[in-house]
Design a protein around this motif. Structure first.
Motif, short mmCIF file in Angstrom:
data_model
loop_
_atom_site.label_atom_id
_atom_site.label_comp_id
_atom_site.label_asym_id
_atom_site.label_seq_id
_atom_site.Cartn_x
_atom_site.Cartn_y
_atom_site.Cartn_z
N ASN B 40 23.79 -7.14 30.70
CA ASN B 40 24.51 -7.88 29.67
C ASN B 40 23.63 -8.15 28.45
O ASN B 40 24.05 -7.99 27.30
CB ASN B 40 24.99 -9.22 30.22
CG ASN B 40 26.12 -9.04 31.21
OD1 ASN B 40 26.72 -7.97 31.26
ND2 ASN B 40 26.39 -10.05 31.98
N MET B 43 23.15 -5.07 26.42
CA MET B 43 24.35 -4.81 25.61
C MET B 43 24.34 -5.71 24.37
O MET B 43 24.61 -5.27 23.25
CB MET B 43 25.57 -5.13 26.48
CG MET B 43 26.87 -4.73 25.89
SD MET B 43 27.15 -2.99 26.19
CE MET B 43 28.34 -2.64 24.94
N MET B 46 22.22 -4.88 21.39
CA MET B 46 22.63 -3.75 20.58
C MET B 46 23.28 -4.16 19.27
O MET B 46 23.59 -3.32 18.43
CB MET B 46 23.61 -2.85 21.36
CG MET B 46 22.95 -2.15 22.51
SD MET B 46 21.51 -1.26 21.96
CE MET B 46 20.47 -1.34 23.38
N LEU B 69 30.92 -6.60 17.56
CA LEU B 69 31.51 -5.82 18.65
C LEU B 69 30.75 -5.96 19.97
O LEU B 69 31.37 -6.26 21.00
CB LEU B 69 31.62 -4.34 18.25
CG LEU B 69 32.46 -3.53 19.23
CD1 LEU B 69 33.91 -3.91 19.15
CD2 LEU B 69 32.30 -2.05 18.97
N PRO B 70 29.39 -5.81 19.99
CA PRO B 70 28.70 -5.98 21.26
C PRO B 70 28.92 -7.35 21.86
O PRO B 70 28.96 -7.50 23.09
CB PRO B 70 27.23 -5.76 20.90
CG PRO B 70 27.26 -4.90 19.72
CD PRO B 70 28.46 -5.33 18.95
N LEU B 73 32.16 -7.24 23.57
CA LEU B 73 32.07 -6.43 24.78
C LEU B 73 31.34 -7.19 25.88
O LEU B 73 31.73 -7.15 27.04
CB LEU B 73 31.33 -5.13 24.49
CG LEU B 73 31.96 -4.22 23.45
CD1 LEU B 73 31.15 -2.93 23.34
CD2 LEU B 73 33.40 -3.90 23.79
N THR B 76 33.42 -9.54 27.98
CA THR B 76 34.15 -8.85 29.05
C THR B 76 33.21 -8.56 30.21
O THR B 76 33.54 -8.80 31.38
CB THR B 76 34.71 -7.53 28.52
OG1 THR B 76 35.27 -7.76 27.24
CG2 THR B 76 35.74 -6.97 29.45
N ALA B 77 32.01 -8.05 29.86
CA ALA B 77 31.09 -7.65 30.91
C ALA B 77 30.62 -8.86 31.72
O ALA B 77 30.45 -8.76 32.94
CB ALA B 77 29.89 -6.93 30.30
N ILE B 80 33.34 -9.74 34.21
CA ILE B 80 33.38 -8.78 35.31
C ILE B 80 32.19 -9.00 36.25
O ILE B 80 32.33 -9.05 37.47
CB ILE B 80 33.38 -7.33 34.77
CG1 ILE B 80 34.70 -7.06 34.06
CG2 ILE B 80 33.17 -6.34 35.88
CD1 ILE B 80 34.74 -5.73 33.35
#
Lengths: 503, 115
Positions: B40, B43, B46, B69-70, B73, B76-77, B80
């Motif tokens: 995470n 990500m 980035m 955007l990262p 994202l 979400t990660a 999960i």
């Protein structure tokens, strides 16, 4: 708005309706789910017809109307359409088989919703045109598969779920890192965009690094040597209906994504990677078939065969000519049907003998000649005896291999086929040919008859692929061509994305 | 800021690898927690260096915002990863209840002995 979202939405809605509206298992819920699965299959067929009428030109949907780098696109090309049809067909058959397998009163309340969730994840994986969305689709699929794996496992077996979970969580973390790396490198996660930027970068080392990372992730999912060890131990704890579903589809999702990445997204010049992949494929098929020979229960043997057959598909990808890709697609079509039907036949045998351990089976050929005939057809097809479907798949792969002068690899593939036949004969001799065990063989009850019919339907489809090899191969050809045609894919996506994406 | 993040990511991946290779379930579990967090964080890194940039929300800052955007994202990660961790804990607890051990070696060895 076209109908591309429905192959994903329909199973999700079914799963929700199934758990909220119906609640506990019952006949009404079963009928509802079966009807929904049939509707999904019809929808997939409809989409496939539309795609192939357009010669495999991709259909595109922007979700929510968002543009380029902000939104998610769904793309349906020839390969995705074929895979959708297969996935929904297998899901329909497996759901019907599970009805015959378990009486309503013993059914786990979560089983049907989870199966539908699994289908949703798989369908989204086929449709998505975005790397991060692919990650999410993978997770939907994996989470549903974790839950199904442990749902009906007994106290002895449940520990086998742990390696499955551990390896796949590791794969997910790696996938997330690879997606992050791809975003840093290419500045986008849209597959068509990545294709444009990767082509500009050419042979840069960083592109290769991303490709190798992604191959490790999908290699874990597909079960390529040396990443397959989690599979043959965890699949046998599933009941046969779920086993048929997992073996038919989950590993093939990995193969599909490898095809998508290597053919559509990244440049076609990664020769070193193809070479490495081809040797790994050769090792996969040989080592896994030896594993199959060493097992002594049907689910164990079949689980190792899944891995071994993956070797053939990856080998075809690694040859990387348009013909080889078409051969790979043909092989995937053949394999999904044959593998699932062998599982279903094994599951029917389990009901006759009350065990799937070869030592305690026997007398099936006398008890049910039909089942024996089905098994023989499918086992020979798996081994690759003409004119069954497996022969055509293998013939095409061998032919492209010989054309490229890869004699050692083709030799290994032939050897693996012979060993496959031997391990199938092992099941045949023990379960079908030898006299019945002490407990005798059950009388065919209505559920057993229904199971035999379902296995028969699958076998008919498989025979159809064998005898109609030419039209099926023509479809694979069209799908392979549109898969390899990167500019067509990009054009289809960009014309939808508007002017912002053109650069 | 970038260097520190890179070091932290490397440290977390290292710790995670070490822990996952241990025998005890509890350590493996912590290894996976560290692993998902390392991914995470990677990500998140980035989106580039945050220095001289504003948060990607509507505000009056004249500075350009960091790449949002990262961050979207990674949300979400994280969700999960959290779900997976909870599931892993439940599975390991169930295995512990059934097998009465948290040692993965003895767990799988006893099975090999049965066959």
């Amino acid at each position: 708005m076209n109908s591309l979202i429905w192959p994903f939405l329909l199973p999700i809605l079914t799963a929700l309706a199934c758990s909220l509206a119906f609640g506990l298992p019952g006949v009404g819920r079963r009928v509802f789910v079966a009807l929904s699965a049939a509707a999904q299959f019809v929808l997939a067929l409809f989409l496939a017809v539309r795609t192939f009428q357009g010669e495999g030109v991709p259909l595109v949907l922007n979700i929510g109307g968002w543009s380029a780098s902000l939104g998610i696109v769904l793309v349906l090309d020839g390969l995705a359409a074929i895979m959708l049809c297969l996935a929904t067909f297998i899901s329909l058959i497996c759901i019907l088989f599970s009805y015959a397998e378990t009486p309503v009163r013993f059914e786990q309340p979560l089983r049907l919703p989870l199966m539908q969730l699994l289908v949703a994840g798989i369908n989204l994986t086929f449709l998505t045109g975005d790397l991060f969305n692919l990650f999410v689709a993978f997770e939907i699929m994996l989470v549903a598969s974790y839950a199904l794996l442990t749902l009906e496992a007994n106290d002895q077996d449940i520990k086998e779920a742990f390696p499955y979970l551990a390896v796949n969580i590791f794969g997910s973390a790696l996938f997330l890192s690879a997606a992050g790396l791809a975003y840093a490198l290419f500045g986008t996660l849209n597959m068509a965009h990545i294709a444009v930027r990767a082509a500009e970068m050419g042979d840069a080392f960083s592109v290769k690094l991303v490709v190798v990372l992604l191959l490790v992730v999908f290699g874990i999912k597909a079960g390529i040597f040396p990443l397959y060890y989690w599979l043959p131990n965890s699949y046998p704890i599933l009941s046969f209906s779920l086993g048929a579903f997992y073996s038919g589809l989950l590993t093939k999702v990995g193969v599909y994504v490898i095809l998508r990445m290597l053919c559509t997204v990244f440049p076609h010049t990664l020769d070193g990677i193809y070479g490495m992949l081809s040797w790994l494929a050769g090792l996969t098929m040989l080592l896994a078939v030896l594993g199959a020979l060493s097992r002594d229960f049907i689910r164990g043997i079949l689980s190792f065969h899944i891995v071994s057959q993956i070797g053939y598909m990856v080998l075809a990808i690694a040859f990387f000519t348009p013909l080889a890709i078409a051969a790979c697609i043909f092989y995937v079509i053949h394999h999904i049907i044959v593998k699932s039907s062998l599982y279903l036949i094994g599951g029917t045998g389990l009901f006759y003998n009350r065990s799937d351990s070869l030592a305690r089976m026997g007398g099936l050929a006398a008890a049910s000649p039909w089942l024996a005939a089905l098994f023989l057809l499918q086992a020979l097809s798996l081994a690759g005896i003409p004119p069954l479907s497996g022969f055509w798949g293998k013939y095409l792969i061998f032919a492209t291999g010989l054309e490229g002068g890869r004699y050692w690899l083709v030799g290994a593939a032939v050897l693996a086929s012979i060993l496959t036949l031997i391990s199938m004969l092992k099941i045949w001799l023990a379960a079908f040919w030898q006299p019945a065990p002490e407990g005798g063989v059950s009388k065919p009850t209505p559920p057993i008859r229904a199971m035999t019919v379902l296995a028969g339907v699958m076998t008919c489809v498989s025979l159809g692929i064998g005898f109609g090899a030419e039209p099926v191969f023509r479809l694979s050809r069209v799908a392979a061509e549109s898969l390899m045609n990167q500019s067509q894919y990009q054009e289809a996506v960009f014309s939808r994305l508007g002017k912002e994406a053109g650069q | 800021m970038q260097i520190e993040t890179a070091l932290l990511v490397a440290f977390l991946f290292g710790i995670a690898t070490y822990l996952i290779l241990q025998k005890s379930f509890v350590r493996i579990l912590f290894g996976f927690v560290a692993l998902t967090n390392a991914a995470n964080l990677f990500m998140l890194a980035m989106s580039g260096s945050p220095e001289g940039r504003s948060a990607p929300i509507i505000n009056d800052s004249p500075l350009p915002s960091v790449d949002p955007l990262p961050q979207a994202l990674v949300l979400t990660a994280i969700v999960i990863g959290f779900g997976l961790t909870v599931y892993l804990i439940m599975l390991l607890y169930r295995i512990f209840l059934d097998a009465r051990t948290t040692d993965s070696e003895s767990l799988f060895k006893s099975e090999a002995g049965d066959e």
